[in-house]
Design an enzyme around this catalytic site. Structure first.
Site, PDB file in Angstrom:
ATOM      1  N   GLU A 163       0.817  -1.216   0.000  1.00  0.00           N
ATOM      2  CA  GLU A 163       0.000   0.000   0.000  1.00  0.00           C
ATOM      3  C   GLU A 163       0.859   1.279   0.000  1.00  0.00           C
ATOM      4  O   GLU A 163       0.514   2.269   0.632  1.00  0.00           O
ATOM      5  CB  GLU A 163      -0.970   0.002   1.177  1.00  0.00           C
ATOM      6  CG  GLU A 163      -1.928  -1.176   1.156  1.00  0.00           C
ATOM      7  CD  GLU A 163      -3.021  -1.088   2.213  1.00  0.00           C
ATOM      8  OE1 GLU A 163      -2.930  -0.206   3.104  1.00  0.00           O
ATOM      9  OE2 GLU A 163      -3.960  -1.900   2.166  1.00  0.00           O
ATOM     10  N   GLU A 265      -5.067  -9.477   0.955  1.00  0.00           N
ATOM     11  CA  GLU A 265      -5.924  -9.289   2.125  1.00  0.00           C
ATOM     12  C   GLU A 265      -7.372  -9.348   1.659  1.00  0.00           C
ATOM     13  O   GLU A 265      -7.714  -8.746   0.643  1.00  0.00           O
ATOM     14  CB  GLU A 265      -5.701  -7.928   2.806  1.00  0.00           C
ATOM     15  CG  GLU A 265      -4.355  -7.716   3.446  1.00  0.00           C
ATOM     16  CD  GLU A 265      -4.189  -6.310   4.033  1.00  0.00           C
ATOM     17  OE1 GLU A 265      -3.077  -5.969   4.430  1.00  0.00           O
ATOM     18  OE2 GLU A 265      -5.194  -5.554   4.071  1.00  0.00           O
TER      19      GLU A 265
END
Length: 504
Positions: A163, A265
Protein backbone atom coordinates in the site's frame (compact mmCIF):
# COMPACT_ATOMS: atom_id res chain seq x y z
CA UNK A 1 27.58 -15.60 -4.95
CA UNK A 2 26.88 -15.25 -8.62
CA UNK A 3 26.87 -18.52 -10.52
CA UNK A 4 28.17 -18.91 -14.04
CA UNK A 5 28.41 -22.07 -16.08
CA UNK A 6 31.52 -24.22 -16.17
CA UNK A 7 32.12 -27.54 -17.97
CA UNK A 8 31.17 -30.48 -15.77
CA UNK A 9 28.73 -33.33 -15.33
CA UNK A 10 25.13 -32.19 -14.98
CA UNK A 11 23.98 -35.73 -14.32
CA UNK A 12 25.67 -35.77 -10.91
CA UNK A 13 23.24 -33.17 -9.58
CA UNK A 14 20.20 -35.42 -9.84
CA UNK A 15 21.94 -38.36 -8.17
CA UNK A 16 23.28 -36.20 -5.36
CA UNK A 17 19.89 -34.57 -4.82
CA UNK A 18 18.17 -37.93 -4.42
CA UNK A 19 21.02 -39.09 -2.23
CA UNK A 20 20.68 -36.04 0.01
CA UNK A 21 16.95 -36.15 0.63
CA UNK A 22 14.26 -38.70 0.00
CA UNK A 23 11.47 -36.17 0.31
CA UNK A 24 11.19 -32.44 0.79
CA UNK A 25 8.91 -29.43 0.49
CA UNK A 26 9.17 -28.29 -3.11
CA UNK A 27 9.72 -24.68 -4.09
CA UNK A 28 7.14 -22.68 -6.00
CA UNK A 29 8.00 -20.48 -8.96
CA UNK A 30 6.15 -18.14 -11.29
CA UNK A 31 5.09 -19.46 -14.67
CA UNK A 32 2.81 -17.21 -16.66
CA UNK A 33 -0.10 -16.07 -14.52
CA UNK A 34 0.35 -18.74 -11.81
CA UNK A 35 2.62 -19.88 -9.07
CA UNK A 36 3.52 -23.46 -9.96
CA UNK A 37 5.16 -26.35 -8.18
CA UNK A 38 8.79 -26.56 -9.28
CA UNK A 39 8.55 -30.35 -9.56
CA UNK A 40 5.08 -31.12 -10.90
CA UNK A 41 4.30 -27.83 -12.64
CA UNK A 42 0.85 -27.86 -11.03
CA UNK A 43 -0.70 -24.45 -10.36
CA UNK A 44 -0.55 -23.33 -6.72
CA UNK A 45 -3.52 -21.44 -5.28
CA UNK A 46 -3.00 -19.53 -2.04
CA UNK A 47 -5.36 -20.44 0.79
CA UNK A 48 -4.08 -18.53 3.78
CA UNK A 49 -4.13 -15.86 6.45
CA UNK A 50 -2.24 -12.68 7.24
CA UNK A 51 -0.21 -13.28 10.39
CA UNK A 52 1.26 -10.58 12.62
CA UNK A 53 0.30 -11.16 16.29
CA UNK A 54 0.40 -7.85 18.13
CA UNK A 55 -0.21 -5.93 14.91
CA UNK A 56 2.29 -4.40 12.52
CA UNK A 57 2.38 -1.06 14.35
CA UNK A 58 3.70 -2.68 17.53
CA UNK A 59 6.60 -4.44 15.80
CA UNK A 60 10.03 -3.92 17.38
CA UNK A 61 13.48 -5.31 16.62
CA UNK A 62 14.37 -8.38 18.65
CA UNK A 63 11.23 -10.43 18.13
CA UNK A 64 8.77 -11.31 15.37
CA UNK A 65 6.15 -13.98 14.64
CA UNK A 66 8.75 -16.60 13.71
CA UNK A 67 11.25 -16.07 16.52
CA UNK A 68 9.25 -17.59 19.40
CA UNK A 69 9.11 -21.33 18.82
CA UNK A 70 6.39 -21.98 21.43
CA UNK A 71 4.10 -19.38 19.90
CA UNK A 72 4.64 -20.37 16.29
CA UNK A 73 4.14 -24.07 17.13
CA UNK A 74 0.85 -23.18 18.85
CA UNK A 75 -0.24 -21.16 15.83
CA UNK A 76 0.75 -23.84 13.31
CA UNK A 77 -1.71 -26.14 15.14
CA UNK A 78 -4.40 -23.56 14.42
CA UNK A 79 -3.20 -23.04 10.83
CA UNK A 80 -3.69 -26.74 10.28
CA UNK A 81 -7.15 -26.58 11.83
CA UNK A 82 -7.97 -23.80 9.35
CA UNK A 83 -6.62 -25.89 6.48
CA UNK A 84 -4.33 -23.24 5.02
CA UNK A 85 -1.24 -23.52 2.83
CA UNK A 86 0.18 -19.97 3.08
CA UNK A 87 0.74 -17.21 5.62
CA UNK A 88 1.77 -13.62 5.08
CA UNK A 89 3.98 -11.79 7.58
CA UNK A 90 4.34 -8.01 7.42
CA UNK A 91 7.45 -7.38 9.54
CA UNK A 92 10.49 -9.49 10.37
CA UNK A 93 13.77 -8.91 12.19
CA UNK A 94 16.40 -10.57 9.94
CA UNK A 95 19.05 -10.59 12.65
CA UNK A 96 17.36 -13.32 14.74
CA UNK A 97 16.86 -17.05 14.27
CA UNK A 98 13.77 -18.31 12.41
CA UNK A 99 14.98 -21.80 11.54
CA UNK A 100 12.77 -23.92 13.79
CA UNK A 101 9.56 -22.06 13.03
CA UNK A 102 10.22 -22.14 9.28
CA UNK A 103 11.04 -25.84 9.49
CA UNK A 104 7.79 -26.53 11.32
CA UNK A 105 5.84 -24.52 8.77
CA UNK A 106 7.50 -26.59 6.05
CA UNK A 107 6.60 -29.78 7.90
CA UNK A 108 2.99 -28.62 7.89
CA UNK A 109 3.16 -27.85 4.16
CA UNK A 110 2.78 -24.10 4.72
CA UNK A 111 4.48 -21.43 2.59
CA UNK A 112 5.47 -17.87 3.52
CA UNK A 113 4.87 -14.56 1.78
CA UNK A 114 7.05 -11.97 3.47
CA UNK A 115 7.09 -8.18 3.39
CA UNK A 116 10.64 -6.81 3.41
CA UNK A 117 9.65 -3.56 5.15
CA UNK A 118 8.83 -2.75 8.78
CA UNK A 119 7.29 0.25 10.58
CA UNK A 120 10.68 1.06 12.13
CA UNK A 121 12.20 4.28 10.83
CA UNK A 122 14.59 3.64 7.97
CA UNK A 123 13.13 0.22 7.15
CA UNK A 124 10.45 1.27 4.65
CA UNK A 125 9.79 3.82 1.94
CA UNK A 126 8.18 7.13 2.83
CA UNK A 127 5.31 6.94 0.36
CA UNK A 128 5.02 10.71 -0.09
CA UNK A 129 8.76 11.46 -0.23
CA UNK A 130 10.42 8.15 -1.16
CA UNK A 131 13.69 9.81 -2.15
CA UNK A 132 14.27 10.62 1.55
CA UNK A 133 14.15 6.96 2.60
CA UNK A 134 15.43 5.14 -0.49
CA UNK A 135 18.95 4.82 0.94
CA UNK A 136 21.76 2.31 1.19
CA UNK A 137 20.81 1.71 4.83
CA UNK A 138 17.22 0.92 3.88
CA UNK A 139 18.28 -1.43 1.09
CA UNK A 140 20.73 -3.14 3.43
CA UNK A 141 17.78 -4.03 5.65
CA UNK A 142 15.87 -5.34 2.63
CA UNK A 143 18.82 -7.50 1.55
CA UNK A 144 19.20 -8.84 5.10
CA UNK A 145 15.59 -10.06 4.98
CA UNK A 146 16.35 -11.77 1.67
CA UNK A 147 19.46 -13.44 3.09
CA UNK A 148 17.60 -14.61 6.18
CA UNK A 149 14.78 -16.32 4.22
CA UNK A 150 16.15 -17.27 0.81
CA UNK A 151 17.43 -20.60 2.13
CA UNK A 152 13.99 -21.96 2.99
CA UNK A 153 12.14 -23.84 0.26
CA UNK A 154 8.81 -22.67 1.67
CA UNK A 155 9.58 -18.98 1.16
CA UNK A 156 7.03 -18.32 -1.59
CA UNK A 157 7.78 -14.68 -2.31
CA UNK A 158 8.74 -11.23 -1.05
CA UNK A 159 6.55 -8.13 -1.06
CA UNK A 160 8.66 -5.13 -2.03
CA UNK A 161 5.90 -2.83 -0.81
CA UNK A 162 2.49 -2.77 0.81
CA UNK A 163 0.00 0.00 0.00
CA UNK A 164 2.84 2.41 -0.80
CA UNK A 165 0.54 4.13 -3.29
CA UNK A 166 -2.67 5.12 -1.51
CA UNK A 167 -3.35 8.80 -2.32
CA UNK A 168 -2.64 11.43 -4.95
CA UNK A 169 0.70 12.44 -3.48
CA UNK A 170 2.08 8.90 -3.25
CA UNK A 171 0.65 8.06 -6.68
CA UNK A 172 2.81 10.80 -8.12
CA UNK A 173 5.92 10.20 -6.02
CA UNK A 174 6.32 6.48 -5.40
CA UNK A 175 5.56 4.07 -8.28
CA UNK A 176 9.00 4.23 -9.88
CA UNK A 177 10.67 3.94 -6.46
CA UNK A 178 8.77 0.71 -5.88
CA UNK A 179 10.23 -0.49 -9.16
CA UNK A 180 13.69 0.53 -7.98
CA UNK A 181 13.33 -1.62 -4.86
CA UNK A 182 12.11 -4.55 -6.98
CA UNK A 183 15.11 -4.16 -9.29
CA UNK A 184 17.57 -3.99 -6.39
CA UNK A 185 16.09 -7.09 -4.75
CA UNK A 186 16.28 -9.09 -7.96
CA UNK A 187 19.84 -8.03 -8.66
CA UNK A 188 20.92 -8.86 -5.13
CA UNK A 189 19.41 -12.33 -5.37
CA UNK A 190 20.99 -12.83 -8.76
CA UNK A 191 24.37 -12.18 -7.19
CA UNK A 192 24.08 -13.84 -3.80
CA UNK A 193 21.34 -16.47 -3.48
CA UNK A 194 20.98 -19.85 -5.13
CA UNK A 195 17.27 -19.36 -5.75
CA UNK A 196 15.61 -16.34 -7.35
CA UNK A 197 12.53 -15.89 -5.18
CA UNK A 198 9.59 -14.04 -6.76
CA UNK A 199 9.16 -10.36 -5.84
CA UNK A 200 5.80 -8.63 -5.83
CA UNK A 201 3.66 -5.81 -4.49
CA UNK A 202 0.49 -5.57 -2.37
CA UNK A 203 -1.96 -2.85 -3.39
CA UNK A 204 -4.29 -0.68 -1.35
CA UNK A 205 -8.05 -1.21 -1.62
CA UNK A 206 -8.44 1.86 -3.79
CA UNK A 207 -10.06 1.69 -7.20
CA UNK A 208 -8.31 4.87 -8.37
CA UNK A 209 -4.88 3.22 -8.40
CA UNK A 210 -5.20 -0.55 -8.10
CA UNK A 211 -5.42 -1.58 -11.75
CA UNK A 212 -3.28 1.15 -13.30
CA UNK A 213 -0.51 0.54 -10.77
CA UNK A 214 -0.71 -3.20 -11.45
CA UNK A 215 -0.28 -2.61 -15.16
CA UNK A 216 2.64 -0.24 -14.63
CA UNK A 217 4.47 -2.55 -12.22
CA UNK A 218 4.22 -5.59 -14.53
CA UNK A 219 5.56 -3.69 -17.55
CA UNK A 220 9.02 -2.73 -18.72
CA UNK A 221 12.35 -4.55 -18.43
CA UNK A 222 12.13 -7.85 -16.55
CA UNK A 223 14.71 -6.75 -14.00
CA UNK A 224 12.43 -4.10 -12.49
CA UNK A 225 9.00 -5.64 -13.13
CA UNK A 226 7.10 -7.36 -10.33
CA UNK A 227 6.63 -11.13 -10.53
CA UNK A 228 3.20 -11.12 -8.85
CA UNK A 229 0.58 -8.66 -7.62
CA UNK A 230 -1.49 -8.78 -4.44
CA UNK A 231 -4.88 -7.08 -4.17
CA UNK A 232 -6.10 -5.93 -0.76
CA UNK A 233 -9.89 -6.05 -1.13
CA UNK A 234 -12.72 -5.67 1.36
CA UNK A 235 -15.61 -5.32 -1.07
CA UNK A 236 -17.51 -8.50 -0.16
CA UNK A 237 -19.34 -7.81 3.11
CA UNK A 238 -21.84 -10.17 4.74
CA UNK A 239 -24.28 -11.96 2.44
CA UNK A 240 -23.41 -11.08 -1.14
CA UNK A 241 -22.84 -12.50 -4.58
CA UNK A 242 -20.05 -12.70 -7.14
CA UNK A 243 -21.63 -9.86 -9.10
CA UNK A 244 -22.98 -7.91 -6.13
CA UNK A 245 -19.55 -7.66 -4.50
CA UNK A 246 -17.93 -6.59 -7.75
CA UNK A 247 -15.81 -9.72 -8.06
CA UNK A 248 -16.91 -10.02 -11.67
CA UNK A 249 -15.41 -6.56 -12.26
CA UNK A 250 -12.20 -7.61 -10.52
CA UNK A 251 -11.90 -10.61 -12.84
CA UNK A 252 -12.57 -8.38 -15.83
CA UNK A 253 -9.97 -5.84 -14.67
CA UNK A 254 -7.25 -8.48 -14.45
CA UNK A 255 -8.30 -10.96 -17.14
CA UNK A 256 -5.39 -9.88 -19.35
CA UNK A 257 -2.84 -9.69 -16.54
CA UNK A 258 0.24 -11.70 -17.37
CA UNK A 259 1.55 -12.60 -13.89
CA UNK A 260 -0.06 -14.12 -10.77
CA UNK A 261 -2.63 -11.93 -9.02
CA UNK A 262 -4.33 -12.88 -5.75
CA UNK A 263 -6.02 -11.39 -2.71
CA UNK A 264 -3.22 -10.37 -0.34
CA UNK A 265 -5.92 -9.29 2.13
CA UNK A 266 -9.66 -9.99 2.18
CA UNK A 267 -12.39 -10.34 4.78
CA UNK A 268 -14.67 -7.31 5.27
CA UNK A 269 -15.81 -6.97 8.89
CA UNK A 270 -18.55 -4.37 8.47
CA UNK A 271 -21.05 -7.20 8.96
CA UNK A 272 -20.31 -9.45 11.93
CA UNK A 273 -19.86 -12.24 12.55
CA UNK A 274 -18.12 -12.66 9.23
CA UNK A 275 -19.56 -15.32 6.94
CA UNK A 276 -16.66 -15.61 4.47
CA UNK A 277 -19.04 -16.39 1.63
CA UNK A 278 -16.47 -14.97 -0.78
CA UNK A 279 -14.24 -18.01 -0.23
CA UNK A 280 -16.44 -20.13 -2.48
CA UNK A 281 -16.12 -17.58 -5.28
CA UNK A 282 -12.36 -17.08 -4.85
CA UNK A 283 -11.79 -20.83 -5.22
CA UNK A 284 -14.16 -21.30 -8.14
CA UNK A 285 -13.60 -21.70 -11.86
CA UNK A 286 -15.05 -18.19 -12.28
CA UNK A 287 -11.99 -16.71 -10.58
CA UNK A 288 -9.25 -19.32 -10.84
CA UNK A 289 -8.63 -18.46 -14.48
CA UNK A 290 -7.43 -15.05 -13.25
CA UNK A 291 -6.93 -15.09 -9.45
CA UNK A 292 -4.63 -17.45 -7.55
CA UNK A 293 -6.54 -17.58 -4.26
CA UNK A 294 -6.02 -15.30 -1.32
CA UNK A 295 -5.26 -14.58 2.34
CA UNK A 296 -7.72 -13.57 5.05
CA UNK A 297 -7.01 -10.56 7.20
CA UNK A 298 -6.10 -11.43 9.92
CA UNK A 299 -5.06 -14.18 12.29
CA UNK A 300 -5.08 -12.51 15.71
CA UNK A 301 -7.57 -10.10 17.22
CA UNK A 302 -6.18 -6.58 17.26
CA UNK A 303 -7.71 -3.12 17.66
CA UNK A 304 -9.16 -3.21 14.14
CA UNK A 305 -11.35 -6.24 15.05
CA UNK A 306 -10.45 -8.58 12.21
CA UNK A 307 -9.15 -11.44 14.34
CA UNK A 308 -9.81 -15.14 13.94
CA UNK A 309 -8.36 -15.93 17.36
CA UNK A 310 -7.77 -14.08 20.62
CA UNK A 311 -4.33 -14.34 22.22
CA UNK A 312 -4.27 -13.87 26.01
CA UNK A 313 -1.44 -12.35 28.01
CA UNK A 314 -0.45 -15.83 29.21
CA UNK A 315 0.03 -17.01 25.61
CA UNK A 316 -3.12 -19.10 25.44
CA UNK A 317 -5.29 -18.81 22.33
CA UNK A 318 -9.07 -18.99 21.96
CA UNK A 319 -10.79 -19.49 18.63
CA UNK A 320 -13.36 -16.83 17.77
CA UNK A 321 -16.57 -17.38 15.80
CA UNK A 322 -14.82 -16.08 12.67
CA UNK A 323 -12.31 -18.90 13.01
CA UNK A 324 -14.93 -21.62 12.89
CA UNK A 325 -16.75 -19.91 10.01
CA UNK A 326 -13.58 -19.60 7.93
CA UNK A 327 -12.45 -23.12 8.76
CA UNK A 328 -15.75 -24.49 7.45
CA UNK A 329 -15.52 -22.44 4.25
CA UNK A 330 -11.89 -23.39 3.61
CA UNK A 331 -12.76 -27.07 4.17
CA UNK A 332 -15.16 -27.02 1.24
CA UNK A 333 -12.93 -24.97 -1.06
CA UNK A 334 -10.55 -27.07 -3.10
CA UNK A 335 -7.31 -25.73 -4.55
CA UNK A 336 -6.77 -28.64 -6.90
CA UNK A 337 -8.41 -29.18 -10.25
CA UNK A 338 -9.38 -25.55 -10.69
CA UNK A 339 -9.56 -24.12 -14.18
CA UNK A 340 -6.46 -22.31 -15.36
CA UNK A 341 -5.81 -20.06 -18.31
CA UNK A 342 -2.72 -19.17 -20.29
CA UNK A 343 -1.49 -15.59 -20.32
CA UNK A 344 -0.01 -13.36 -22.94
CA UNK A 345 3.67 -12.47 -22.75
CA UNK A 346 4.50 -9.90 -20.10
CA UNK A 347 4.66 -6.39 -21.65
CA UNK A 348 8.28 -5.27 -21.98
CA UNK A 349 7.31 -1.75 -23.02
CA UNK A 350 5.17 0.77 -21.21
CA UNK A 351 1.80 2.16 -22.18
CA UNK A 352 1.55 5.82 -23.08
CA UNK A 353 -0.63 6.49 -20.07
CA UNK A 354 -1.58 4.91 -16.71
CA UNK A 355 -4.63 6.38 -14.97
CA UNK A 356 -4.02 8.45 -11.84
CA UNK A 357 -0.35 7.58 -11.33
CA UNK A 358 2.96 9.06 -12.37
CA UNK A 359 4.22 6.42 -14.77
CA UNK A 360 7.82 7.61 -14.80
CA UNK A 361 9.77 5.05 -16.79
CA UNK A 362 13.12 6.36 -15.59
CA UNK A 363 13.87 4.24 -12.55
CA UNK A 364 16.14 5.83 -9.91
CA UNK A 365 19.69 4.53 -9.90
CA UNK A 366 20.42 2.21 -7.00
CA UNK A 367 22.08 3.68 -3.93
CA UNK A 368 23.45 0.31 -2.85
CA UNK A 369 25.59 -0.81 -5.78
CA UNK A 370 28.48 -1.84 -3.54
CA UNK A 371 26.26 -3.92 -1.28
CA UNK A 372 24.57 -5.52 -4.29
CA UNK A 373 27.97 -6.41 -5.74
CA UNK A 374 29.75 -7.53 -2.57
CA UNK A 375 26.93 -8.85 -0.41
CA UNK A 376 26.26 -8.29 3.28
CA UNK A 377 28.40 -9.02 6.27
CA UNK A 378 27.24 -11.31 9.10
CA UNK A 379 24.65 -8.97 10.63
CA UNK A 380 21.87 -11.37 9.62
CA UNK A 381 21.20 -15.04 10.32
CA UNK A 382 21.13 -17.04 7.09
CA UNK A 383 18.19 -19.38 7.44
CA UNK A 384 18.07 -23.12 6.84
CA UNK A 385 15.95 -26.05 7.94
CA UNK A 386 17.00 -27.71 11.19
CA UNK A 387 16.43 -30.92 13.12
CA UNK A 388 13.45 -30.64 15.44
CA UNK A 389 11.57 -33.19 17.49
CA UNK A 390 9.02 -31.40 19.69
CA UNK A 391 5.71 -30.91 17.91
CA UNK A 392 3.81 -29.52 20.91
CA UNK A 393 3.44 -26.05 22.37
CA UNK A 394 3.22 -25.37 26.10
CA UNK A 395 0.56 -22.74 25.43
CA UNK A 396 -3.08 -23.75 25.76
CA UNK A 397 -5.55 -23.66 22.86
CA UNK A 398 -9.31 -23.38 23.36
CA UNK A 399 -12.10 -23.75 20.83
CA UNK A 400 -14.97 -21.29 20.49
CA UNK A 401 -16.83 -23.04 23.32
CA UNK A 402 -13.88 -22.72 25.70
CA UNK A 403 -12.90 -26.39 25.55
CA UNK A 404 -9.19 -27.24 25.49
CA UNK A 405 -7.71 -28.44 22.19
CA UNK A 406 -4.57 -30.53 21.79
CA UNK A 407 -1.70 -28.11 21.08
CA UNK A 408 0.31 -30.58 19.00
CA UNK A 409 0.92 -30.06 15.31
CA UNK A 410 1.03 -32.87 12.76
CA UNK A 411 3.45 -33.27 9.90
CA UNK A 412 2.83 -33.68 6.17
CA UNK A 413 6.38 -33.53 4.83
CA UNK A 414 9.70 -34.85 6.06
CA UNK A 415 13.29 -34.60 4.86
CA UNK A 416 15.72 -37.48 5.16
CA UNK A 417 19.04 -36.45 6.65
CA UNK A 418 22.09 -37.67 4.75
CA UNK A 419 24.44 -39.82 6.77
CA UNK A 420 27.90 -38.61 7.73
CA UNK A 421 29.43 -40.90 5.12
CA UNK A 422 27.11 -39.49 2.46
CA UNK A 423 28.12 -35.94 3.28
CA UNK A 424 31.80 -36.90 3.31
CA UNK A 425 31.39 -38.57 -0.10
CA UNK A 426 29.51 -35.52 -1.43
CA UNK A 427 32.32 -33.33 -0.08
CA UNK A 428 34.88 -35.44 -1.89
CA UNK A 429 32.94 -35.50 -5.15
CA UNK A 430 32.35 -31.77 -5.01
CA UNK A 431 35.99 -31.03 -4.29
CA UNK A 432 37.01 -33.01 -7.36
CA UNK A 433 34.45 -31.26 -9.57
CA UNK A 434 35.34 -27.88 -8.10
CA UNK A 435 39.01 -28.46 -8.83
CA UNK A 436 38.18 -29.45 -12.39
CA UNK A 437 35.92 -26.42 -12.83
CA UNK A 438 38.58 -24.11 -11.39
CA UNK A 439 41.20 -25.50 -13.75
CA UNK A 440 38.83 -25.07 -16.68
CA UNK A 441 38.05 -21.52 -15.62
CA UNK A 442 41.77 -20.71 -15.26
CA UNK A 443 42.52 -22.12 -18.69
CA UNK A 444 39.66 -20.12 -20.17
CA UNK A 445 40.90 -16.94 -18.50
CA UNK A 446 44.44 -17.55 -19.77
CA UNK A 447 43.15 -18.12 -23.30
CA UNK A 448 41.06 -14.96 -23.16
CA UNK A 449 44.04 -12.93 -21.97
CA UNK A 450 46.26 -14.19 -24.78
CA UNK A 451 43.70 -13.15 -27.37
CA UNK A 452 43.04 -9.66 -25.98
CA UNK A 453 44.85 -7.95 -28.86
CA UNK A 454 42.60 -9.49 -31.48
CA UNK A 455 39.35 -9.65 -29.51
CA UNK A 456 37.66 -6.40 -28.54
CA UNK A 457 35.12 -7.90 -26.13
CA UNK A 458 33.71 -11.19 -24.95
CA UNK A 459 30.33 -12.27 -23.73
CA UNK A 460 29.73 -14.77 -20.97
CA UNK A 461 26.48 -16.60 -20.65
CA UNK A 462 25.02 -17.59 -17.34
CA UNK A 463 23.18 -20.81 -16.80
CA UNK A 464 21.22 -22.28 -13.99
CA UNK A 465 20.43 -25.89 -13.38
CA UNK A 466 17.53 -27.19 -11.39
CA UNK A 467 16.79 -30.63 -10.19
CA UNK A 468 13.92 -32.43 -8.63
CA UNK A 469 13.77 -35.55 -6.56
CA UNK A 470 10.77 -37.67 -5.78
CA UNK A 471 8.61 -36.39 -2.93
CA UNK A 472 6.45 -38.26 -0.48
CA UNK A 473 4.10 -37.22 2.27
CA UNK A 474 3.19 -38.83 5.56
CA UNK A 475 0.80 -37.55 8.18
CA UNK A 476 2.74 -39.39 10.85
CA UNK A 477 6.26 -38.65 9.67
CA UNK A 478 8.77 -37.94 12.42
CA UNK A 479 10.05 -34.38 12.45
CA UNK A 480 13.41 -35.69 13.62
CA UNK A 481 14.00 -36.50 9.94
CA UNK A 482 14.39 -32.83 9.06
CA UNK A 483 17.76 -31.91 7.71
CA UNK A 484 20.05 -29.88 9.97
CA UNK A 485 21.08 -26.32 9.17
CA UNK A 486 24.67 -27.13 8.34
CA UNK A 487 23.75 -30.20 6.32
CA UNK A 488 21.05 -28.46 4.32
CA UNK A 489 23.14 -25.46 3.34
CA UNK A 490 26.26 -27.54 2.87
CA UNK A 491 24.59 -30.00 0.52
CA UNK A 492 22.94 -27.18 -1.42
CA UNK A 493 26.28 -25.52 -2.01
CA UNK A 494 27.91 -28.81 -2.91
CA UNK A 495 25.15 -29.67 -5.36
CA UNK A 496 25.79 -26.38 -7.09
CA UNK A 497 29.46 -27.27 -7.34
CA UNK A 498 28.59 -30.73 -8.64
CA UNK A 499 27.16 -29.33 -11.87
CA UNK A 500 30.16 -27.14 -12.50
CA UNK A 501 28.86 -23.84 -11.17
CA UNK A 502 31.78 -21.56 -10.47
CA UNK A 503 31.39 -18.82 -7.86
CA UNK A 504 32.46 -15.41 -9.10
Amino acid sequence: MKFTSAISSVASLASLAVYASASYISTKEVSGRYFVDSDSGEAFFLKGVDYQPGGSSSFEDGSDPLSDVESCTRDIVLFQELGINTIRIYSIDPSIDHDECMTKLAAAGIYLLLDVNTPIYGQSLNRDEPWTTYTESYLTHVFAVIEAFAGYNNTLGFFAGNEVVNNETSAEASPHYVKAVVRDMKEYMGNHTIRQIPVGYSSADDLDYRVSLANYLEAGPAEDAVDFYGVNSYEWCGENTFEGAGFDTLVENFENYTIPVFFSEFGCNLVQPRLFEEVASIFSNNMSKVFSGGLVYEYSQEDSDYGLVSIADDGSVTMLSDFTALSAKFATATTSGLSTASASARPTTYLDYYNNIDFNTTIPDTLASTVIADGLNSTYVRGAFVKISDLSSNYSIYDVSGDAVDATMTTKIALTIPTDSAIEQTDSDADEVDSSASASASASASSTASNTASTSDSTGSSASATSSSSSSTSSSASLSNFVSSSEKMGVAALLAAAVGLAVV
